[in-house]
Design a protein around this motif. Structure first.
Motif, PDB file in Angstrom:
ATOM      1  N   ILE A 159      39.450  24.260  52.722  1.00 37.61           N
ATOM      2  CA  ILE A 159      40.073  25.606  53.233  1.00 37.61           C
ATOM      3  C   ILE A 159      40.673  26.131  52.067  1.00 37.61           C
ATOM      4  CG2 ILE A 159      41.615  26.855  54.797  1.00 37.61           C
ATOM      5  CD1 ILE A 159      40.768  24.968  56.916  1.00 37.61           C
ATOM      6  N   LEU A 160      40.770  27.070  51.529  1.00 38.10           N
ATOM      7  CA  LEU A 160      41.359  27.762  50.449  1.00 38.10           C
ATOM      8  C   LEU A 160      42.098  29.145  50.935  1.00 38.10           C
ATOM      9  CD1 LEU A 160      39.093  27.516  47.450  1.00 38.10           C
ATOM     10  CD2 LEU A 160      40.955  26.101  47.964  1.00 38.10           C
ATOM     11  N   PRO A 161      43.205  29.430  49.842  1.00 39.83           N
ATOM     12  CA  PRO A 161      43.812  30.876  50.451  1.00 39.83           C
ATOM     13  C   PRO A 161      43.088  31.862  49.770  1.00 39.83           C
ATOM     14  CG  PRO A 161      45.138  29.484  48.691  1.00 39.83           C
ATOM     15  CD  PRO A 161      44.130  28.656  49.544  1.00 39.83           C
ATOM     16  N   ARG A 162      42.822  32.949  50.411  1.00 40.17           N
ATOM     17  CA  ARG A 162      42.154  33.976  49.576  1.00 40.17           C
ATOM     18  C   ARG A 162      42.693  34.382  48.310  1.00 40.17           C
ATOM     19  NH1 ARG A 162      37.783  36.153  52.004  1.00 40.17           N
ATOM     20  NH2 ARG A 162      38.470  35.545  53.970  1.00 40.17           N
ATOM     21  N   VAL A 163      43.922  34.531  48.319  1.00 38.82           N
ATOM     22  CA  VAL A 163      44.624  34.774  47.132  1.00 38.82           C
ATOM     23  C   VAL A 163      45.476  33.697  46.528  1.00 38.82           C
ATOM     24  CG1 VAL A 163      46.194  36.394  45.957  1.00 38.82           C
ATOM     25  CG2 VAL A 163      44.856  37.011  47.628  1.00 38.82           C
ATOM     26  N   ALA A 164      45.268  33.148  45.368  1.00 36.58           N
ATOM     27  CA  ALA A 164      45.854  31.798  45.035  1.00 36.58           C
ATOM     28  C   ALA A 164      47.243  31.747  44.736  1.00 36.58           C
ATOM     29  CB  ALA A 164      45.157  31.335  43.673  1.00 36.58           C
ATOM     30  N   GLN A 188      42.799  33.140  54.442  1.00 44.01           N
ATOM     31  CA  GLN A 188      42.211  31.733  54.473  1.00 44.01           C
ATOM     32  C   GLN A 188      40.855  31.822  54.345  1.00 44.01           C
ATOM     33  OE1 GLN A 188      43.951  28.977  57.034  1.00 44.01           O
ATOM     34  NE2 GLN A 188      45.554  28.459  55.401  1.00 44.01           N
ATOM     35  N   VAL A 189      40.170  31.081  53.566  1.00 43.60           N
ATOM     36  CA  VAL A 189      38.651  30.940  53.432  1.00 43.60           C
ATOM     37  C   VAL A 189      38.246  29.588  53.512  1.00 43.60           C
ATOM     38  CG1 VAL A 189      36.591  31.136  52.014  1.00 43.60           C
ATOM     39  CG2 VAL A 189      38.542  32.810  51.558  1.00 43.60           C
ATOM     40  N   ALA A 190      37.383  29.489  54.882  1.00 44.30           N
ATOM     41  CA  ALA A 190      36.996  27.986  55.087  1.00 44.30           C
ATOM     42  C   ALA A 190      35.583  27.700  55.010  1.00 44.30           C
ATOM     43  CB  ALA A 190      36.989  27.928  56.770  1.00 44.30           C
ATOM     44  N   PHE A 191      35.328  26.842  54.040  1.00 45.59           N
ATOM     45  CA  PHE A 191      33.989  26.556  53.622  1.00 45.59           C
ATOM     46  C   PHE A 191      33.186  25.710  54.707  1.00 45.59           C
ATOM     47  CE2 PHE A 191      36.073  27.584  49.760  1.00 45.59           C
ATOM     48  CZ  PHE A 191      35.311  27.890  48.928  1.00 45.59           C
ATOM     49  N   GLY A 192      31.946  26.043  54.839  1.00 44.72           N
ATOM     50  CA  GLY A 192      31.000  25.504  55.990  1.00 44.72           C
ATOM     51  C   GLY A 192      30.196  24.563  55.141  1.00 44.72           C
ATOM     52  N   LEU A 337      32.084  27.717  44.582  1.00 49.58           N
ATOM     53  CA  LEU A 337      30.801  26.788  45.045  1.00 49.58           C
ATOM     54  C   LEU A 337      31.399  25.359  45.419  1.00 49.58           C
ATOM     55  CD1 LEU A 337      27.761  26.654  45.570  1.00 49.58           C
ATOM     56  CD2 LEU A 337      27.861  25.650  43.094  1.00 49.58           C
ATOM     57  N   ASN A 338      31.109  24.782  46.669  1.00 52.26           N
ATOM     58  CA  ASN A 338      31.714  23.599  47.076  1.00 52.26           C
ATOM     59  C   ASN A 338      30.633  22.753  47.700  1.00 52.26           C
ATOM     60  OD1 ASN A 338      34.169  21.962  47.762  1.00 52.26           O
ATOM     61  ND2 ASN A 338      33.286  21.927  49.797  1.00 52.26           N
ATOM     62  N   TYR A 339      30.624  21.417  47.281  1.00 49.99           N
ATOM     63  CA  TYR A 339      29.477  20.681  47.879  1.00 49.99           C
ATOM     64  C   TYR A 339      30.393  19.517  48.650  1.00 49.99           C
ATOM     65  CZ  TYR A 339      25.403  22.197  45.393  1.00 49.99           C
ATOM     66  OH  TYR A 339      24.418  22.894  44.884  1.00 49.99           O
ATOM     67  N   GLU A 340      29.810  19.062  49.729  1.00 50.78           N
ATOM     68  CA  GLU A 340      30.225  17.999  50.393  1.00 50.78           C
ATOM     69  C   GLU A 340      29.665  16.577  49.995  1.00 50.78           C
ATOM     70  OE1 GLU A 340      30.886  17.998  54.626  1.00 50.78           O
ATOM     71  OE2 GLU A 340      31.877  19.943  54.765  1.00 50.78           O
ATOM     72  N   GLN A 368      31.519  30.670  48.395  1.00 51.07           N
ATOM     73  CA  GLN A 368      32.445  31.580  49.092  1.00 51.07           C
ATOM     74  C   GLN A 368      32.807  32.824  47.881  1.00 51.07           C
ATOM     75  OE1 GLN A 368      33.218  32.307  52.259  1.00 51.07           O
ATOM     76  NE2 GLN A 368      32.848  30.379  53.415  1.00 51.07           N
ATOM     77  N   ILE A 369      32.817  34.173  48.366  1.00 46.80           N
ATOM     78  CA  ILE A 369      33.261  34.983  47.620  1.00 46.80           C
ATOM     79  C   ILE A 369      34.590  35.460  48.041  1.00 46.80           C
ATOM     80  CG2 ILE A 369      32.954  37.482  46.756  1.00 46.80           C
ATOM     81  CD1 ILE A 369      29.852  37.098  47.199  1.00 46.80           C
TER      82      ILE A 369
END
Length: 395
Positions: A159-164, A188-192, A337-340, A368-369
């Motif tokens: 999970i990332l903040p949309r603005v850093a 916030q941006v949650a990666f699936g 880009l996130n990999y699990e 996520q954009i």
């Protein structure tokens, strides 16, 4: 009892001394007419016998020394490889592939060499070791130009903040499109987790070849497959269900479209429309044929522009990808880009119709954009009149 190399060399020296003495006797007696021929014949036979013995023993010594030298080189190589983490990883990854292809469990020493710190897993088939993830997933490669600009991570449930970052009085987050986007999409941006299955065709000659060749082949094939998948979802005009948020062209992302009379006008106006906060790292992603057509039009059939860098012509670097059917202009550090890694699976199967064996990797990823406000789509009225709107698409 086996004769040692030292003993053989001692015997060779003794035979050599005796052979030299006999040959000297022959030379001395052959010049003396008083010496009977029988004596010379016996000396000659003795010389031939000694020379034969000398040559046989010398051959054995040479063979033994060559064998010992080869064994020493192998030992030194193994010692070097044991001290070289990269070499250990190559051999371990090759062992992982061979074990998987033969449906055998992956041994703990292989997993340990690959950076797996959890040997309680069964056989290692459900593990993507740390070093392998770095080589296959995390290392940038040219086939997907996005990897030169976007962030790459391997974090479960990211999970990332949309603005850093923000400053209390800078007005950035409260400004125009950014504030509207955060209000619409959340801060916030949650990666699936989205599954992709990659296959590397493996022949018997590759599988039975050297560890280095096998490792390079498999990693190259999987990297190429990943690059193709990543580009496909990033520039999909009709994304798969659930993957809409990964595409720059998706209405769900809502990137603003800027239209111009021609490609040059559309790109430059799109870049100029982006907020100053994103200007520092703006790049243009587009198809090479579209860029060359634009240069041809600008140069009016002159060759002067073709040798210049894109920055000199449009003011921004250009990345070429055949899937960017509409140029995307923006700050691509706002894509991640996130990999699990922990969920990755290795498997093997055979296509009996084609007679090909495959080494497979199943991975879960998400892209996520983070801020659509950092991007624009450059459309032209002449080629795409339906995309002349300059308002963000609704989610």
């Amino acid at each position: 009892m086996a004769v040692t190399l030292f003993q053989k060399k001692q015997s060779l020296a003794e035979i050599g001394e005796e052979l030299t003495q006999v040959n000297n006797d022959i030379a001395e007696k052959a010049g003396n007419p008083a010496v009977d021929d029988t004596v010379l014949n016996k000396l000659s036979e003795k010389s031939e016998s000694l020379e034969k013995r000398f040559n046989l023993l010398k051959t054995q010594i040479d063979q033994q020394e060559a064998k010992d030298k080869k064994n020493l080189e192998k030992k030194n190589q193994r010692t070097h490889e044991n001290d070289d983490p990269k070499a250990k990883q190559i051999h371990a990854f090759a062992g992982l592939v061979r074990a998987t292809m033969s449906n055998k469990p992956v041994t703990h020493d292989i997993l340990e060499a690959l950076g797996d710190d959890d040997t309680t897993k069964t056989g290692g088939q459900s593990i993507l070791p740390v070093t392998v993830s770095n080589q296959i997933i995390a290392e940038p490669f040219d086939d997907n130009p996005l990897r030169q600009d976007e962030a790459i991570s391997a974090i479960t449930n990211l999970i990332l903040p949309r603005v850093a970052f923000s400053i209390d009085d800078d007005g950035f987050v409260g400004d125009q499109e950014v504030s509207k986007e955060i209000a619409l999409k959340g801060d916030q941006v949650a990666f699936g987790r989205f599954k992709t299955k990659l296959k590397a065709a493996v022949s018997e000659t590759i599988l039975n070849g050297t560890d280095t060749a096998l490792t390079q082949y498999i990693q190259s094939a999987l990297q190429s497959a990943l690059a193709l998948k990543e580009k496909k979802v990033s520039f999909a005009t009709t994304p798969n269900a659930g993957e809409e948020h990964m595409s720059f062209y998706s209405d769900e992302v809502g990137i603003k479209k800027i239209s111009g009379d021609n490609m040059f006008d559309a790109i430059t106006q799109a870049a100029g429309d982006i907020d100053d906060a994103f200007q520092a790292n703006i790049k243009v992603y587009m198809r090479r044929p579209d860029y060359l057509a634009m240069i041809k039009e600008l140069s009016n059939s002159s060759a002067t522009l073709f040798g210049k860098a894109p920055e000199e012509i449009i003011g921004y670097p250009v990345r070429f990808t055949e899937r960017a059917t509409i140029p995307v202009v923006g700050n691509f550090s706002y894509v991640q880009l996130n990999y699990e890694i922990a969920s990755t699976l290795y498997e093997q199967w055979k296509d009996y119709d084609k007679g090909i064996n495959y080494f497979g990797l199943t991975a879960w990823f998400d892209q996520q954009i983070l801020l659509a406000s950092a991007f624009r789509l450059a459309t032209t009225t002449s080629s795409n009149p339906s995309t002349t709107s300059t308002t963000p698409a609704s989610k």
